[in-house]
Design a protein around this motif. Sequence first.
Motif, short mmCIF file in Angstrom:
data_model
loop_
_atom_site.label_atom_id
_atom_site.label_comp_id
_atom_site.label_asym_id
_atom_site.label_seq_id
_atom_site.Cartn_x
_atom_site.Cartn_y
_atom_site.Cartn_z
N GLY A 70 0.81 -1.21 0.00
CA GLY A 70 0.00 0.00 0.00
C GLY A 70 0.84 1.25 0.00
O GLY A 70 0.54 2.23 -0.71
N ASP A 71 1.92 1.26 0.76
CA ASP A 71 2.81 2.41 0.82
C ASP A 71 3.48 2.66 -0.53
O ASP A 71 3.62 3.82 -0.96
N LYS A 72 3.88 1.59 -1.21
CA LYS A 72 4.50 1.74 -2.53
C LYS A 72 3.51 2.32 -3.53
O LYS A 72 3.86 3.16 -4.37
N LEU A 73 2.25 1.88 -3.45
CA LEU A 73 1.23 2.38 -4.37
C LEU A 73 0.93 3.86 -4.11
O LEU A 73 0.72 4.63 -5.05
N LEU A 74 0.92 4.25 -2.85
CA LEU A 74 0.67 5.65 -2.51
C LEU A 74 1.75 6.57 -3.06
O LEU A 74 1.46 7.72 -3.45
N LYS A 75 2.98 6.09 -3.09
CA LYS A 75 4.10 6.91 -3.54
C LYS A 75 4.24 6.94 -5.06
O LYS A 75 5.00 7.75 -5.59
N ALA A 76 3.54 6.06 -5.76
CA ALA A 76 3.64 5.99 -7.21
C ALA A 76 2.64 6.91 -7.88
O ALA A 76 1.59 7.23 -7.32
N GLN A 77 2.97 7.32 -9.10
CA GLN A 77 2.03 8.09 -9.91
C GLN A 77 1.27 7.18 -10.89
O GLN A 77 0.22 7.55 -11.39
N GLY A 78 1.84 6.01 -11.16
CA GLY A 78 1.21 5.07 -12.07
C GLY A 78 1.25 3.66 -11.52
O GLY A 78 2.22 3.28 -10.84
N ILE A 79 0.20 2.87 -11.78
CA ILE A 79 0.11 1.50 -11.29
C ILE A 79 -0.33 0.60 -12.44
O ILE A 79 -1.35 0.87 -13.09
N VAL A 80 0.43 -0.47 -12.69
CA VAL A 80 0.08 -1.43 -13.73
C VAL A 80 -0.17 -2.78 -13.07
O VAL A 80 0.69 -3.29 -12.35
N MET A 201 -0.05 10.50 -19.94
CA MET A 201 -1.16 10.88 -19.07
C MET A 201 -0.67 11.45 -17.73
O MET A 201 -1.24 12.41 -17.21
N ILE A 202 0.39 10.85 -17.19
CA ILE A 202 0.95 11.36 -15.94
C ILE A 202 1.42 12.79 -16.10
O ILE A 202 1.17 13.66 -15.25
N LYS A 203 2.06 13.07 -17.23
CA LYS A 203 2.51 14.44 -17.50
C LYS A 203 1.32 15.37 -17.72
O LYS A 203 1.32 16.52 -17.24
N LYS A 204 0.33 14.88 -18.44
CA LYS A 204 -0.85 15.70 -18.72
C LYS A 204 -1.56 16.11 -17.43
O LYS A 204 -2.06 17.23 -17.31
N LEU A 205 -1.59 15.19 -16.48
CA LEU A 205 -2.25 15.45 -15.21
C LEU A 205 -1.36 16.21 -14.22
O LEU A 205 -1.82 16.59 -13.14
N GLY A 206 -0.10 16.40 -14.59
CA GLY A 206 0.82 17.13 -13.72
C GLY A 206 1.20 16.37 -12.47
O GLY A 206 1.45 16.97 -11.41
N LEU A 207 1.28 15.05 -12.56
CA LEU A 207 1.55 14.22 -11.37
C LEU A 207 3.03 14.03 -11.10
O LEU A 207 3.42 13.65 -10.00
#
Length: 208
Positions: A70-80, A201-207
Amino acid sequence: MKVVAINGSHRKGKNTAKMLQTVLAEVEALGGETELLELSDYNIKYCLSCNKCLRQPKCSIEDDDIGVIGDKLLKAQGIVLGSPVYWHNVTTLMKNLMDRLRWMHLTQNMLAGKVGAAVTHAGLRNGGQEMCLHIMEQYLKAQGLIVVDDRKQDAGILTAGAAGTMIRDYQEGRVAFRKSVEEDELALAACRQIGRNMVEMIKKLGLQ
């Protein structure tokens, strides 16, 4: 930016992992940081259905690895998410992860606004890949992620997502199988496009 991939296969480093690694390699080529999580490496107990996560964004089970993930997912901007198909569905490992991440959704969508994607692999050409992709993509959407696939406006071939198969051909009444998804260029091309679409998409959203 960081993209985390989760492999729900019971076999580490095999076809589903290779598909996820192909997505991540494209992300890295575009300047992103990546990490591949093999669920078979983690101790994730079954959900107890205690429903304590209905009142607080926390799981009552604290002596396993779900908090680490969960901590790793919170710190990521993208999840596959990646899962092979054993029987027209995601694997036991992937489904267990989905159940155990209820605490990240029920009181608040803690992963909302991130970018998500999914890949799958099966032995047969019509082996349940579309259903498996649908389950993972709908799960990500329910968690509030913005899901991308392998579509590209100027692509010559559009597929229904990154879905590999071991079947290579059928000749003289016999099925010819691939040795690895590495021989399935269409599946790998879809994975690479997913990587590019995630970064865009990550860039488009400014994440980042």
